[in-house]
Design a protein around this motif. Structure first.
Motif, PDB file in Angstrom:
ATOM      1  N   ASP A  40      70.448  38.618  48.723  1.00 18.77           N
ATOM      2  CA  ASP A  40      71.355  39.758  48.843  1.00 18.77           C
ATOM      3  C   ASP A  40      70.820  40.774  49.833  1.00 18.77           C
ATOM      4  OD1 ASP A  40      73.202  38.737  47.103  1.00 18.77           O
ATOM      5  OD2 ASP A  40      72.413  39.783  45.341  1.00 18.77           O
ATOM      6  N   ARG A  41      69.521  41.069  49.763  1.00 19.21           N
ATOM      7  CA  ARG A  41      68.909  42.041  50.678  1.00 19.21           C
ATOM      8  C   ARG A  41      68.456  41.376  51.978  1.00 19.21           C
ATOM      9  NH1 ARG A  41      64.007  43.737  48.104  1.00 19.21           N
ATOM     10  NH2 ARG A  41      63.826  45.192  49.868  1.00 19.21           N
ATOM     11  N   ASP A  42      68.430  40.033  51.983  1.00 19.09           N
ATOM     12  CA  ASP A  42      67.987  39.252  53.137  1.00 19.09           C
ATOM     13  C   ASP A  42      66.548  39.608  53.527  1.00 19.09           C
ATOM     14  OD1 ASP A  42      68.323  37.238  55.005  1.00 19.09           O
ATOM     15  OD2 ASP A  42      68.938  38.629  56.602  1.00 19.09           O
ATOM     16  N   VAL A  43      65.688  39.630  52.492  1.00 17.79           N
ATOM     17  CA  VAL A  43      64.273  39.894  52.747  1.00 17.79           C
ATOM     18  C   VAL A  43      63.445  38.782  52.107  1.00 17.79           C
ATOM     19  CG1 VAL A  43      64.537  42.389  52.935  1.00 17.79           C
ATOM     20  CG2 VAL A  43      64.021  41.354  50.710  1.00 17.79           C
ATOM     21  N   PHE A  44      62.267  38.556  52.677  1.00 17.76           N
ATOM     22  CA  PHE A  44      61.341  37.539  52.188  1.00 17.76           C
ATOM     23  C   PHE A  44      60.027  38.242  51.884  1.00 17.76           C
ATOM     24  CE2 PHE A  44      58.498  33.856  52.518  1.00 17.76           C
ATOM     25  CZ  PHE A  44      59.242  32.885  51.860  1.00 17.76           C
ATOM     26  N   VAL A  45      59.495  38.044  50.682  1.00 23.85           N
ATOM     27  CA  VAL A  45      58.252  38.699  50.265  1.00 23.85           C
ATOM     28  C   VAL A  45      57.157  37.640  50.147  1.00 23.85           C
ATOM     29  CG1 VAL A  45      57.127  40.130  48.530  1.00 23.85           C
ATOM     30  CG2 VAL A  45      59.569  40.438  49.010  1.00 23.85           C
ATOM     31  N   VAL A  46      56.077  37.829  50.918  1.00 23.75           N
ATOM     32  CA  VAL A  46      54.935  36.916  50.924  1.00 23.75           C
ATOM     33  C   VAL A  46      53.794  37.559  50.144  1.00 23.75           C
ATOM     34  CG1 VAL A  46      53.241  35.723  52.363  1.00 23.75           C
ATOM     35  CG2 VAL A  46      55.607  35.944  53.133  1.00 23.75           C
ATOM     36  N   SER A  47      53.259  36.843  49.148  1.00 22.94           N
ATOM     37  CA  SER A  47      52.131  37.367  48.386  1.00 22.94           C
ATOM     38  C   SER A  47      50.838  37.212  49.171  1.00 22.94           C
ATOM     39  CB  SER A  47      52.019  36.635  47.047  1.00 22.94           C
ATOM     40  OG  SER A  47      51.561  35.303  47.263  1.00 22.94           O
ATOM     41  N   GLU A  48      49.791  37.906  48.682  1.00 24.70           N
ATOM     42  CA  GLU A  48      48.482  37.779  49.325  1.00 24.70           C
ATOM     43  C   GLU A  48      47.985  36.337  49.250  1.00 24.70           C
ATOM     44  OE1 GLU A  48      46.802  39.911  51.006  1.00 24.70           O
ATOM     45  OE2 GLU A  48      47.890  41.776  50.620  1.00 24.70           O
ATOM     46  N   ARG A  49      48.235  35.683  48.120  1.00 27.51           N
ATOM     47  CA  ARG A  49      47.790  34.285  47.980  1.00 27.51           C
ATOM     48  C   ARG A  49      48.507  33.375  48.962  1.00 27.51           C
ATOM     49  NH1 ARG A  49      46.916  35.752  42.424  1.00 27.51           N
ATOM     50  NH2 ARG A  49      49.168  35.816  42.107  1.00 27.51           N
ATOM     51  N   MET A  50      49.819  33.563  49.140  1.00 27.60           N
ATOM     52  CA  MET A  50      50.558  32.743  50.107  1.00 27.60           C
ATOM     53  C   MET A  50      50.094  33.045  51.526  1.00 27.60           C
ATOM     54  SD  MET A  50      54.654  32.335  50.717  1.00 27.60           S
ATOM     55  CE  MET A  50      55.280  31.460  52.158  1.00 27.60           C
ATOM     56  N   ALA A  51      49.796  34.326  51.806  1.00 30.25           N
ATOM     57  CA  ALA A  51      49.315  34.687  53.142  1.00 30.25           C
ATOM     58  C   ALA A  51      47.999  33.980  53.445  1.00 30.25           C
ATOM     59  CB  ALA A  51      49.150  36.197  53.244  1.00 30.25           C
ATOM     60  N   ALA A  52      47.134  33.880  52.445  1.00 28.71           N
ATOM     61  CA  ALA A  52      45.851  33.195  52.650  1.00 28.71           C
ATOM     62  C   ALA A  52      46.047  31.719  52.917  1.00 28.71           C
ATOM     63  CB  ALA A  52      44.957  33.408  51.428  1.00 28.71           C
ATOM     64  N   ILE A  53      47.045  31.112  52.291  1.00 28.33           N
ATOM     65  CA  ILE A  53      47.298  29.683  52.457  1.00 28.33           C
ATOM     66  C   ILE A  53      47.961  29.384  53.794  1.00 28.33           C
ATOM     67  CG2 ILE A  53      48.688  27.748  51.588  1.00 28.33           C
ATOM     68  CD1 ILE A  53      48.236  28.865  48.771  1.00 28.33           C
ATOM     69  N   THR A  54      48.955  30.199  54.168  1.00 32.97           N
ATOM     70  CA  THR A  54      49.804  29.876  55.323  1.00 32.97           C
ATOM     71  C   THR A  54      49.458  30.635  56.589  1.00 32.97           C
ATOM     72  OG1 THR A  54      51.433  31.575  54.758  1.00 32.97           O
ATOM     73  CG2 THR A  54      51.696  29.399  53.734  1.00 32.97           C
ATOM     74  N   GLY A  55      48.698  31.734  56.474  1.00 31.00           N
ATOM     75  CA  GLY A  55      48.429  32.560  57.644  1.00 31.00           C
ATOM     76  C   GLY A  55      49.553  33.516  57.972  1.00 31.00           C
ATOM     77  N   MET A  56      50.653  33.477  57.218  1.00 31.10           N
ATOM     78  CA  MET A  56      51.755  34.413  57.430  1.00 31.10           C
ATOM     79  C   MET A  56      51.345  35.804  56.956  1.00 31.10           C
ATOM     80  SD  MET A  56      54.874  31.967  56.071  1.00 31.10           S
ATOM     81  CE  MET A  56      56.103  33.277  56.207  1.00 31.10           C
ATOM     82  N   PRO A  57      51.896  36.853  57.539  1.00 30.92           N
ATOM     83  CA  PRO A  57      51.540  38.210  57.092  1.00 30.92           C
ATOM     84  C   PRO A  57      52.049  38.469  55.675  1.00 30.92           C
ATOM     85  CG  PRO A  57      53.338  38.265  58.685  1.00 30.92           C
ATOM     86  CD  PRO A  57      52.836  36.861  58.667  1.00 30.92           C
ATOM     87  N   ALA A  58      51.206  39.109  54.866  1.00 34.65           N
ATOM     88  CA  ALA A  58      51.608  39.445  53.500  1.00 34.65           C
ATOM     89  C   ALA A  58      52.568  40.623  53.511  1.00 34.65           C
ATOM     90  CB  ALA A  58      50.370  39.771  52.663  1.00 34.65           C
ATOM     91  N   GLY A  59      53.393  40.649  52.481  1.00 39.89           N
ATOM     92  CA  GLY A  59      54.338  41.759  52.348  1.00 39.89           C
ATOM     93  C   GLY A  59      55.769  41.334  52.578  1.00 39.89           C
TER      94      GLY A  59
END
Length: 479
Positions: A40-59
């Motif tokens: 609905d808001r068209d946003v994606f939230v990345v956790s710190e754990r996912m950021a560590a795994i994928t290299g994507m920015p957290a938040g």
């Protein structure tokens, strides 16, 4: 398990959950990183754990209907991922996919498995996805290596079968009787099996020349042979070729050459060549006066043509009056680096049997149990032992079948060490308690003694059934 986590991670449930810390610990222990996608808001939230795994920015980031995440997906996997995601959002309550991702921080490609629960409103419209990701790069690499190994194994098995077929055809063309064919062909198979044991010990990276020579000479007259040369490690192709050539030379030395007498000798020497490769000489002395053969046999062809080419060099056999002299010259391509992790292995030993008579073994009246999971081998054993006069018990193809036969009168047994992946040791232990002698007929290449530490003769496959009969007869004669 993943979906069990996810069901308590949905936004509404997670907000109410009093046990968030326990869930965090579970995710950390499982090596998972979580994410949320608010459609609905068209946003994606990345956790710190996912950021560590994928290299994507957290938040939180703008999702752009999924295109923001797609920027990190490997181009070759992107289209399939998009189709899977669209189908799951439209029709399913869960989402799961495995794909390669390019880490934005260091550019490395990793394999990621993602799973999520699709949240829907009262009308069934997807409003969000809550999920987890896992780095499965190591597992994918292992799977790929396993597939490569299976393909390599398939290739090698086909090569071995083709080689065996060619040996059978060529041996058959040059022998005049079935017994002669079986003896000659069986010897060549054993030479291949001996080389295979050494190659297996080195994980098919090669074999040492001294082990190959020792394997060929170990079955010959003790005290009448010698071998000397530097440490050299050969490629699998060169090792197989040298093993067959040494077998042919040894067989001829026993039949017609220096080892057909008690005073003859065979000396094997090999040296490194300045330009790489090596040269091995086989020298016979003290035997009968040698004359060139009246006709050229397959053994000579095998040595001079096949071995020379397989060694990337040349081979020749000289029939000098004082004794046969063979020269095998190998090119540098035949030499392989010795792996540091390969353990030292003993050279293959001959069959541990002593035949006390020159004629065929007699097992008249002996009740012999056969335990062998390969049906054709069991049938061959049954035929061979029956022809020697034995009363065959079995054959037993499975462990349970063998155990069920132990209450019958048994004088001796022939045991395969492995029965469809299960050890034959329960049968061996039961026989030992009853003081029933047995011989192991096995395909395992361990030359350190009988399986299980038993004081029992061992016959390595491939074998001649007459060897098994002789071993059983020897057992019965000494008990």
């Amino acid at each position: 398990m993943w979906f069990a986590y996810l069901r308590i991670m949905t936004r509404r449930e997670r907000a109410r959950s009093p046990d968030r810390r326990r869930l965090d610990l579970a995710l950390q222990a499982a090596g998972l990183g979580e994410f949320e996608w608010d459609l609905d808001r068209d946003v994606f939230v990345v956790s710190e754990r996912m950021a560590a795994i994928t290299g994507m920015p957290a938040g939180e980031m703008e999702a752009r209907r999924g295109e923001a995440m797609d920027a990190y997906v490997h181009p070759e996997d992107l289209e399939a991922l998009r189709r899977r995601r669209a189908e799951d959002l439209a029709r399913h309550d869960s989402f799961e996919a495995e794909f390669r991702q390019i880490r934005p921080d260091d550019g490395r490609a990793i394999c990621v498995r993602a799973a999520g629960i699709v949240e829907r409103d009262a009308a069934g419209r997807p409003v969000g996805v809550t999920g987890v990701v896992e780095d499965v790069t190591a597992r994918r690499r292992e799977e790929d290596q396993r597939q490569e190994l299976m393909a390599e194994l398939d290739h090698r098995v086909k090569n071995v079968l083709a080689t065996v077929q060619a040996l059978a055809i060529q041996t058959g063309k040059r022998t005049t009787s079935l017994p002669a064919f079986l003896q000659t062909f069986g010897g060549r198979l054993k030479a291949m099996a001996s080389a295979n044991e050494l190659l297996t010990a080195a994980r098919w990276r090669g074999a040492a020349v001294d082990h190959l020579v020792a394997g060929a000479l170990s079955a010959l007259a003790p005290g009448q042979t010698s071998a000397e040369g530097p440490e050299l490690f050969l490629t699998p192709r060169a090792a197989n070729a040298l093993s067959l050539a040494l077998h042919e030379l040894a067989a001829n030395a026993v039949k017609f050459g220096a080892l057909s007498t008690d005073v003859g000798r065979v000396d094997v020497r090999w040296v490194r060549l300045p330009g790489g490769g090596f040269e091995l000489t086989w020298t016979e002395t003290g035997g009968p006066r040698v004359k060139p053969p009246a006709r050229r046999g397959f053994g000579s062809t095998l040595i001079e043509q096949v071995t020379g080419r397989e060694l990337n060099g040349e081979a020749s056999v000289a029939y000098e009056p004082a004794g046969v002299r063979a020269r095998l010259r190998a090119g540098p391509q035949a030499i392989a680096p010795r792996p540091e992790t390969v353990p030292e292995v003993a050279a293959p030993r001959p069959v541990e049997t002593v035949v006390t008579s020159s004629g065929p073994a007699s097992l008249k009246g002996a009740r012999v149990l056969i335990v062998e999971d390969a049906v054709l081998l069991a049938l061959e054993l049954e035929t061979g032992l029956s022809e020697a006069g034995a009363e065959v018990v079995g054959p037993a193809y499975e462990l349970e079948e063998a155990m069920a036969l132990l209450d019958r009168p048994i004088d001796a047994a022939v045991l395969d060490a492995n029965l469809n992946g299960r050890s034959v040791m329960p049968v061996a232990e039961a026989l030992a308690r009853r003081k029933v002698p047995f011989v192991f007929a096995t395909g395992y290449g361990d030359a350190g003694g009988a399986p299980g530490g038993f004081a029992a003769p061992v016959i390595r496959k491939p074998y001649d059934v007459t060897q098994v009969a002789a071993a059983v007869a020897e057992l019965l004669a000494t008990t």
